[in-house]
Every structure is written in C-alpha cells, then in structure tokens.
Design an enzyme around this catalytic site. Structure first.
Site, PDB file in Angstrom:
ATOM      1  CG  PHE A   3     -45.304  26.707  18.780  1.00 38.41           C
ATOM      2  CD1 PHE A   3     -46.058  26.459  19.895  1.00 38.41           C
ATOM      3  CD2 PHE A   3     -44.547  27.853  18.714  1.00 38.41           C
ATOM      4  CE1 PHE A   3     -46.042  27.346  20.945  1.00 38.41           C
ATOM      5  CE2 PHE A   3     -44.537  28.751  19.763  1.00 38.41           C
ATOM      6  CZ  PHE A   3     -45.284  28.486  20.883  1.00 38.41           C
ATOM      7  CD  GLN A 518     -39.161  25.322  18.596  1.00 37.01           C
ATOM      8  OE1 GLN A 518     -38.400  25.491  19.532  1.00 37.01           O
ATOM      9  NE2 GLN A 518     -39.505  26.297  17.778  1.00 37.01           N
ATOM     10  CD  GLU A 519     -45.072  20.853  17.459  1.00 32.93           C
ATOM     11  OE1 GLU A 519     -46.057  21.611  17.430  1.00 32.93           O
ATOM     12  OE2 GLU A 519     -44.562  20.384  16.428  1.00 32.93           O
ATOM     13  CB  SER A 520     -47.309  23.252  23.271  1.00 30.00           C
ATOM     14  OG  SER A 520     -46.718  22.372  24.224  1.00 30.00           O
TER      15      SER A 520
END
Length: 669
Positions: A3, A518-520
């Site tokens: 990310f 958390q990623e995007s």
C-alpha cells in the site's frame, strides 16, 4: 501488494456530488465557480509544475481565477520560480491567501530560502506566523536565529536542534548550520556531532556523516574517507586508536562493517578494538551489532547485546531490537531492563508499555503483577494492536464501542463550510489526491486553534464518508481522543461483494475487510508505485498467476481495477496464502505484503507467541502491516457479529513447518 499513500482517486459520482456541495456552500467556503469547469486547466497546471515549466504556469494562471483550486494554481506558479521572486511578491501571496494551507506551505518554502541566504531579520519576522511548524530544517533555523539575536540558547531549544539533526536522514543546511553554531557556543556537545555521524553511517548516509565529522574533527576526514571506501581495509591497516577522533573513526568503521556483516564486526571488536575504545563507544558498537543481528533473526543477537555494560548508552532503536531479541529467547529480565533504559517518550509507546508489563508478569511476584496490571490498564482498548492485547490480558475481549451521540445539523454544516475540507474533497475528485489529502489534513488540524475537537472531527469524517472518500473518513475519525465511532473507523463499502466472495471460498470476511482497509483504504483505483492495483492492491504478475490457479478464464491485466475481479483475485490469493501457512493469519498477512518467501524464512526457529513473532518481523513496513491487519480484523469481526472478539486467538503461535507437512502452494508468488 504494498500500500502506498499516493493513490489515484475516484471520479464520476464524487465529482458531481462535490460540485453540488460547492454551489450549496457558496462564497463562505469556496469561490462559487463552476460545476467542474476549468478542472482540465488545473490538471494542466499541476503537470506543468511537475515538469518545472514556469512559462506554461505563468500563461495558465490568469485562467484559474475563481476556480475552487485557484490557491493551488497560484501556489504552483509562485513556487516554481520562488528563487527569483522578491519579498514583496511573497508577502502579497501570503496576504491574498491568508489562512489557507497554500499560504502556510509557501511560508515554509520561503523560510527555507531565507535560511539558506542567511537573511535572518526577514526570517525572524516571518517565522512566528508559521502555523504548521512541521519542517525540521526550519525549526533548526529558528533556534539559530534566536541564538544569533539573543546570544544564548536555552537547553530545551538546543535539544530541538540535536533531536532534529539526529533524525534527519539526509544532509541539510538548517540543522547542520545550527549545530555548528551551538557546538561552538557549547550549547551542544562535540559528542552530539559524533553521534550524528554514527547514525548517518548506519543509515548509509556518508555525506551527512562526513559533514558531522567536519564540524568537530576536520583533520579526521582523510581517515573517514578511507572508512567509507573500505571499513575492512581501514581496520586491518590501523594499529591503534589513541585520540578521540581516531577512536570515533574506528567506531564508524565498525558500524559500517556491522551493517553488512555483524559477525565480522563482532570479531573485530572482540579481537582487537574493544580495549582501545571507551565503554560508551564499545556499548554503542555492540548495540549496532546486536541490532543488525536481531534484524536478521540471528540467534547470536542476544549474545552481542549481552556485551553492553550500560543500556543507557544505547538509543531507543537499539533498545527496541534488544527487546525483540530477548523476546525470541524468553529473556524477560532483559526485556524489562531494555524497556527501563528507553527515553521518556519511548516508554509511553504502547509497544514498550505492553512488553514491559508482560516482562513483569513473567518474572512473578505480587508487586510486579500489580505494576504490570497498572501498565496494561493504562493502554487497554481497541485502538491498536498492543492496546487490544492489553485488554485481553486484563480478561476482556474487544467489542464495538458505544456509538457517540448523533451529529447535529449544525455540526454537519460546520464541516461543509470548512474551505480546506471542501478544497481537499474537490482536489481528490479531480485526481489530485496528494494535494487533496494535504489540504484536508490541514483543515482538520489547523483550521481552528489547537485543531478540531472530537465532535468536529466526527463531523468532518462524516462528510468524507458521505462522499465515499474512505481514506479521509477513516483517518479523520481515528484522530478522536474521547470517543470511538466504529462505523466510521471500520466502514464496509462493497459489503455484499466482499461478504459473498469471502464466504464462497471459506475466508473470514472480517479478515478480508481488515486487509483491504490496510491495503487501499477502499479506494477503488488505488495504485502503488510498484504497480499494485485496486482495492486489494494486486500486482499484475500475481493476478495472472492467481487467475490461472483458480481457473478464471479470459483474464487480462486491464481487469485488475474492476471491483469484482479485484476482490475475486485478491481473496483467492489470500486464501491460497492462508492454506500455504497452515491457516495462520499473521503469516498469510506477511506473505500478502512481503511475498511468501520471506515469512517462510521468518517462521524458522522456536515456536513462539505470534505477537512476539510479529514484533520481530525484520521489515518495519511488514511488521506494522501484520499488526494492523490483525487489529482491523478483530474490530471488523466485532462489528459484523455483534459479539466480543479475541485478537490473541487469531494470532495463535508461529513456528517452523513440520518436515512431514506438504507445502500446498510451493509456487505461490
């Protein structure tokens, strides 16, 4: 699937909504300009600014008059030629855009130029109005200007220079110049320069290290250059270290060697150089060697740290790695001692509060258990990984916080009337996410004296949520101190798609939501600098492999940003990783972030509490990622089920794969 903070925005519906908002709010918030008219012009100006095309910016600027993002257009144009601008023009800009993010950012830029040019009187006049005060170099210049004007430096002001100088990775004029002045006046010690050189050498910043050495020992520069070229050759070719400068040069050589080969540095220190160095110098080098070994998960790390005779000679970074190494081997007294030696600031961090409490509990005794309980009570909650573990250690489980009172119409209207928030949303809707995020963050931090209170933050978060700008919704709501709005902090966009895809392949939807958050941050067309895309930040090669693995026919890389396809591939890969790591959520999360090869190596060693394993992940990004994904997962599970949840049960233990167990997905990329 890393990310990154600079992400591509959503368009379409969001832009239309924002145009309506701009019109509804009127002149009090933004210029009542146009429903998207001129947006292409602003985009062209940003591109021209990125290219350094001053002529193009000057030609386009008059056309930006009245556009909601005119302050950005004006900032880019003046910033591009700031070195040629005069004080009168800068002052006119500051007056024209008073109170805005762009005003304060340009003030920052101009203060840096004034410092470089040694125009101290103008710096002193302009600096008190710098609201953000977030530039370390400007802070150093400010201390220097005070010293030049008053002839003295208070200890707390000298500490600002020392701390900023030591924290700066790269060479900068402000802190170096201030440090030179303060060392000359004895407000800082010569040792502060040697410590800067040590830190810079370990961070592979030889230019910054050389500049620090030059302040206190210019005659040592030829030896420093030898160290930089080949520390091994320097150490083998040197016979003694009689002077302070020579000893410190040996320290720098050992540090440089330790970064590449801690065992070789340990042999040099043991066999030759240890007796020639002072106790503080030896302790520092052993601390660096121990830290480097611990970062490689070497079983020798504890032995290296055991050579340190005074923990107070180590910095917080080394002490943190000493804690991690001691946790891996169950040396709870060492955990406790290292935590005790940390700075006052570090002792307040939930990470070290928690491990200090665990160490006290493990050592036994009623007094220690009472102290541990008090420490755990001080951090327990659902806001973070260690806060949640502390809550469980006190016998409770994570559950959704009681919602705050509903926002009033007046509170919502105040958020809509905030010009920085509106400009931030408008910029994001246009594709200027970096500018929009900076503008938004300024709006919630500095629009009011002392920043927004909890109710104002909830209203701002609500505004972002309603516009489906999920990253600002989440990050803004996370700033509240006295209340927690769980549905703002843990939103569930695309609910039906995520739940259906997860359950269809046997994944916990809370785990999927925890990872996407958390990623995007739920930004549909998020794209990282390494090419990962979409909600679940899937790399093109990984997407192709996964599509083939699950029999997704006709897949092409252009489909990665399609919402359903991205969720299908992302959840499938996560399930394959989870199967590969025997159902371990921490290991699968680490694999998703850093690739499966690294956690396969990191799991080797003794079986341990996964919290200890996670804290010892060598990569800071992945260490933080694993902890946040698991914390997110637990909070989402509480929201989805309405029942108290256990983080510890999701963590479990981590250890090596049994030789008898087959690897289900050896080719997992």
């Amino acid at each position: 699937m890393r990310f990154q903070s600079i992400l591509a925005p959503r368009r379409g519906r969001l832009a239309a909504l924002l145009s309506c908002v701009v019109l509804a709010v009127g002149p009090a918030a933004l210029p009542a300009h146009a429903q998207g008219a001129g947006d292409e012009l602003i985009t062209q100006m940003k591109q021209a600014f990125s290219r350094g095309d001053k002529a193009r910016l000057a030609a386009l600027l008059p056309q930006a008059t009245g556009h909601p993002l005119e302050p950005w257009a004006a900032y880019w144009e003046l910033k591009s030629r700031l070195k040629e601008a005069g004080s009168a023009e800068v002052q006119a800009f500051l007056a024209r855009w008073a109170g805005s993010y762009q005003e304060d950012r340009l003030r920052n830029d101009w203060l840096l130029l004034l410092g470089e040019r040694r125009l101290w009187d103008e710096f002193a006049q302009l600096h008190p109005a710098f609201r953000m005060n977030d530039d370390r170099e400007v802070q150093c210049y400010a201390v220097l200007v005070d010293a030049l004007r008053t002839g003295q430096v208070l200890p707390e002001r000298a500490a600002v220079v020392r701390n900023n100088w030591h924290a700066q990775r790269d060479l900068d004029d402000g802190c170096l110049t201030a440090a030179e002045r303060l060392i000359a006046s004895r407000a800082l010690r010569e040792q502060d320069a040697w410590i800067k050189a040590r830190l810079a050498m370990e961070a592979n910043r030889p230019g910054a290290a050389r500049a620090a050495v030059n302040l206190v020992a210019p005659d040592a520069l030829p030896a420093f250059d030898q160290v930089n070229a080949s520390p091994t050759k320097f150490l083998l070719g040197s016979a003694s270290a009689a002077s302070k400068a020579r000893k410190e040069t040996v320290v720098l050589a050992l540090i440089r060697m330790a970064v590449a080969d801690p065992e070789a540095a340990a042999r040099q220190l043991d066999s030759k150089w240890g007796p020639m160095l002072s106790a503080e110098e030896r302790n520092w080098v052993w601390g660096v060697i121990g830290k480097q070994a611990a970062g490689k998960l070497s079983p020798l790390a504890g032995r290296y740290f055991a050579n340190v005779t005074k923990d107070a000679d180590l910095n917080d970074d080394m002490l943190g790695w000493k804690v991690r190494a001691a946790l891996r081997t169950g040396q709870w007294k060492e955990v406790s001692a290292a935590c005790d030696a940390m700075s006052a600031e570090a002792k307040q961090e939930p990470t070290w509060v928690y491990w200090k409490a665990r160490a006290l509990t493990q050592q036994g005794g009623e007094r220690r258990r009472e102290e541990a309980r008090a420490l755990l009570q001080g951090i327990a909650g659902t806001r973070g990984f260690y806060e949640m573990l502390a809550l469980e250690d006190l016998g409770q489980r994570a559950q959704t916080a009681t919602p705050p009172a509903p926002l009033t119409a007046e509170e919502k209207a105040a958020a809509r009337a905030n010009p920085a928030l509106q400009r931030g949303l408008y910029a994001i809707s246009m594709g200027l996410r970096s500018e929009g995020v900076r503008e938004w963050n300024y709006g919630i931090a500095l629009h009011e004296p002392g920043g927004m209170d909890d109710r104002a933050l909830l209203a701002a978060a609500d505004l972002a949520c309603q516009r489906e700008v999920w990253d600002r919704c989440i990050n803004t709501s996370e700033r509240t101190k006295g209340v927690i709005h769980a549905e703002q902090r843990f939103p569930m966009p695309f609910h039906d798609a995520v739940i259906a895809k997860s359950r269809a392949i046997g994944l916990d939807p809370a785990y999927v939501y925890g990872l996407i958050r958390q990623e995007s941050r739920f930004i549909m067309d998020a794209r990282s600098h390494v090419g990962a895309s979409g909600l679940m930040q899937v790399m093109p090669a990984t997407a192709r492999w996964t599509a083939n693995k699950i029999g997704l026919s006709g897949f092409t890389p252009s489909q990665i940003n399609d919402r359903d396809t991205n969720i299908t591939i992302g959840t499938a890969y996560l399930k394959l990783a989870l199967d590969d790591f025997d159902g371990s959520m921490p290991l699968a999360a680490a694999a998703y972030n850093a690739g499966p090869g690294r956690p396969r190596a990191w799991r080797n060693g003794p079986v341990m509490d996964a919290a200890i394993w996670a804290e010892n992940v060598p990569f800071a990004e992945t260490r933080d990622y694993v902890k946040k994904v698991l914390t997110n997962t637990t909070n989402y599970a509480a929201l989805i089920t309405g029942q108290p949840q256990s983080l510890r049960e999701r963590l479990g233990n981590v250890g090596p794969r049994s030789a008898a167990e087959p690897e289900p997905n050896k080719d997992l990329p």
